[in-house]
Design an enzyme around this catalytic site. Structure first.
Site, short mmCIF file in Angstrom:
data_model
loop_
_atom_site.label_atom_id
_atom_site.label_comp_id
_atom_site.label_asym_id
_atom_site.label_seq_id
_atom_site.Cartn_x
_atom_site.Cartn_y
_atom_site.Cartn_z
N VAL A 64 33.66 23.96 31.93
CA VAL A 64 34.31 25.09 31.25
C VAL A 64 35.82 24.89 31.07
O VAL A 64 36.45 25.68 30.37
CB VAL A 64 34.05 26.43 31.97
CG1 VAL A 64 32.57 26.78 32.00
CG2 VAL A 64 34.67 26.45 33.36
N SER A 142 38.64 37.91 42.17
CA SER A 142 38.59 37.92 43.64
C SER A 142 39.62 38.93 44.12
O SER A 142 40.63 39.16 43.44
CB SER A 142 38.96 36.53 44.18
OG SER A 142 39.26 36.59 45.56
N TYR A 155 45.04 30.04 43.62
CA TYR A 155 43.76 30.71 43.31
C TYR A 155 44.01 32.20 43.05
O TYR A 155 43.51 32.76 42.08
CB TYR A 155 42.83 30.50 44.50
CG TYR A 155 41.48 31.17 44.45
CD1 TYR A 155 40.45 30.64 43.66
CD2 TYR A 155 41.20 32.28 45.24
CE1 TYR A 155 39.19 31.24 43.66
CE2 TYR A 155 39.96 32.88 45.24
CZ TYR A 155 38.95 32.35 44.44
OH TYR A 155 37.70 32.94 44.45
N ALA A 156 44.83 32.83 43.89
CA ALA A 156 45.16 34.25 43.72
C ALA A 156 45.88 34.47 42.39
O ALA A 156 45.61 35.45 41.68
CB ALA A 156 46.01 34.75 44.89
N ALA A 157 46.78 33.55 42.04
CA ALA A 157 47.51 33.67 40.77
C ALA A 157 46.53 33.60 39.60
O ALA A 157 46.60 34.39 38.65
CB ALA A 157 48.55 32.56 40.66
N1 LIG Z 1 32.08 33.24 47.73
C1 LIG Z 1 33.13 34.01 47.94
O1 LIG Z 1 33.46 34.35 49.08
C2 LIG Z 1 33.95 34.51 46.76
C3 LIG Z 1 34.94 35.46 47.02
C4 LIG Z 1 35.70 35.95 45.96
C5 LIG Z 1 35.47 35.49 44.67
N2 LIG Z 1 34.51 34.55 44.45
C6 LIG Z 1 34.32 34.12 43.06
O2 LIG Z 1 32.97 34.29 42.68
C7 LIG Z 1 32.61 33.29 41.71
C8 LIG Z 1 31.37 32.58 42.18
O3 LIG Z 1 31.68 31.93 43.42
P1 LIG Z 1 30.57 31.33 44.39
O4 LIG Z 1 31.01 31.64 45.75
O5 LIG Z 1 29.22 31.72 43.93
O6 LIG Z 1 30.84 29.77 44.14
P2 LIG Z 1 29.87 28.52 44.09
O7 LIG Z 1 30.72 27.35 44.40
O8 LIG Z 1 28.63 28.75 44.87
O9 LIG Z 1 29.46 28.48 42.52
C9 LIG Z 1 30.43 28.17 41.54
C10 LIG Z 1 29.73 27.44 40.41
O10 LIG Z 1 30.74 27.06 39.45
C11 LIG Z 1 30.44 25.75 39.01
N3 LIG Z 1 31.64 25.10 38.50
C12 LIG Z 1 32.76 24.72 39.18
N4 LIG Z 1 33.63 24.13 38.35
C13 LIG Z 1 33.07 24.14 37.11
C14 LIG Z 1 33.48 23.69 35.83
N5 LIG Z 1 34.67 23.09 35.65
N6 LIG Z 1 32.65 23.87 34.78
C15 LIG Z 1 31.45 24.47 34.94
N7 LIG Z 1 30.97 24.91 36.13
C16 LIG Z 1 31.79 24.73 37.20
C17 LIG Z 1 29.91 25.04 40.24
O11 LIG Z 1 29.16 23.87 39.87
C18 LIG Z 1 29.04 26.13 40.86
O12 LIG Z 1 27.72 26.09 40.38
C19 LIG Z 1 33.83 32.39 41.58
O13 LIG Z 1 34.59 32.77 40.44
C20 LIG Z 1 34.60 32.64 42.84
O14 LIG Z 1 35.99 32.38 42.68
C21 LIG Z 1 33.74 34.05 45.45
#
Ligand SMILES: NC(=O)c1ccc[n+]([C@@H]2O[C@H](COP(=O)([O-])OP(=O)(O)OC[C@H]3O[C@@H](n4cnc5c(N)ncnc54)[C@H](O)[C@@H]3O)[C@@H](O)[C@H]2O)c1
Length: 251
Positions: A64, A142, A155-157
């Site tokens: 992406v 987040s 990341y926060a930014a």
């Molecule tokens: N898990 C947490 O505690 C948490 C907390 C706050 C926010 N988030 C946010 O929730 C969302 C999902 O997080 P998650 O915990 O399920 O993460 P995860 O790592 O389990 O899943 C993220 C997915 O994004 C894909 N990905 C990464 N870079 C990519 C790229 N350049 N192009 C296409 N796909 C790509 C990965 O392959 C993976 O399948 C994210 O935006 C994360 O920042 C997660």
């Protein structure tokens, strides 16, 4: 949850964690689901679950951070599905570290994935949504982007950028029948969380103590909120940011 059955859904980041839980929830409610991700193995597992739910799944391998690739991938989804009713934009990535110890390459990677990745996918689905005068977009940020987190500065930014982007876009596209909202997961048990837990177990134990519910989230909990905001049950909600965090931050 109104108006999900029969819909065509695009989930970016649907190959793992909260994205996978979101894709599966949509499918169980009767929607067909396309997944954009770089993780082919994870996406295949997601599509297996979509098939078990009796719905059609489609995986289009996509980085992406590359807008040209994203546009091609969205065109492939439109060719197969005919339309995109909902975008759930979940791609995100981070590694816990301190700003003063990071190199610029790390900053650029974090912003490219977490902010540009969301902007690219959202932009690519807007033309067909505007043409149909309908659509729902849910971005995922987040609480780091709302209150700040130690060790997650860039990341926060980027996540703060996603929140501001969501609100401003909602103002711009509401007149085309498109709603745009943002979900901020709290600490959620996914591979992203597990990678932090491995390196900083003491920080996570401390966070759990601070969470009023005294536990981290299951991936299906933020997923449920994403699906709700995408559904017709949220027909009068746009431009909002909703945290799903067990009460950790009360905003
Ligand atoms: N898990 C947490 O505690 C948490 C907390 C706050 C926010 N988030 C946010 O929730 C969302 C999902 O997080 P998650 O915990 O399920 O993460 P995860 O790592 O389990 O899943 C993220 C997915 O994004 C894909 N990905 C990464 N870079 C990519 C790229 N350049 N192009 C296409 N796909 C790509 C990965 O392959 C993976 O399948 C994210 O935006 C994360 O920042 C997660």
């Amino acid at each position: 949850m109104e108006g999900i059955g029969g819909r065509k859904i695009l989930v970016s980041g649907g190959g793992s964690g909260i994205g996978r839980a979101t894709a599966i929830r949509f499918a169980r409610l009767g929607a067909d689901v396309a997944v954009l991700d770089i993780n082919a193995k994870g996406a295949a597992e997601t599509l297996d679950a979509v098939a078990v739910a009796g719905r059609r799944g489609l995986f289009v391998p996509t980085d992406v951070t590359d807008f040209a690739q994203v546009k091609d991938s969205v065109a492939k989804v439109l060719a197969e599905f005919g339309q995109i009713d909902v975008l759930a934009s979940l791609v995100g990535w981070n590694e816990h570290s301190f700003f003063m110890q990071q190199e610029p390459e790390f900053w650029h990677k974090v912003v490219a994935i977490n902010l540009w990745g969301q902007i690219h996918v959202v932009r690519a689905v807007l033309d067909p949504m505007i043409e149909r005068r309908r659509g729902a977009i849910v971005t995922v940020a987040s609480d780091a982007g709302r209150v700040g987190t130690n060790g997650e500065t860039i990341y926060a930014a980027a996540k703060g950028g996603v929140i501001a982007f969501t609100k401003s876009l909602a103002r711009e596209v509401t007149r085309f029948g498109i709603r745009v909202n943002c979900v901020c997961p709290g600490v959620t048990d996914t591979p992203m969380f597990q990678s932090v837990a491995e390196h900083q177990p003491e920080i996570l134990q401390a966070v759990v103590k601070l969470i009023p519910m005294k536990r981290i989230a299951r991936p299906d909990e933020p997923a449920e909120t994403i699906v709700f905001l995408a559904s017709d049950s949220a027909s009068y909600i746009t431009g909002q940011t909703l945290s799903v965090n067990g009460g950790l931050n009360m905003l």
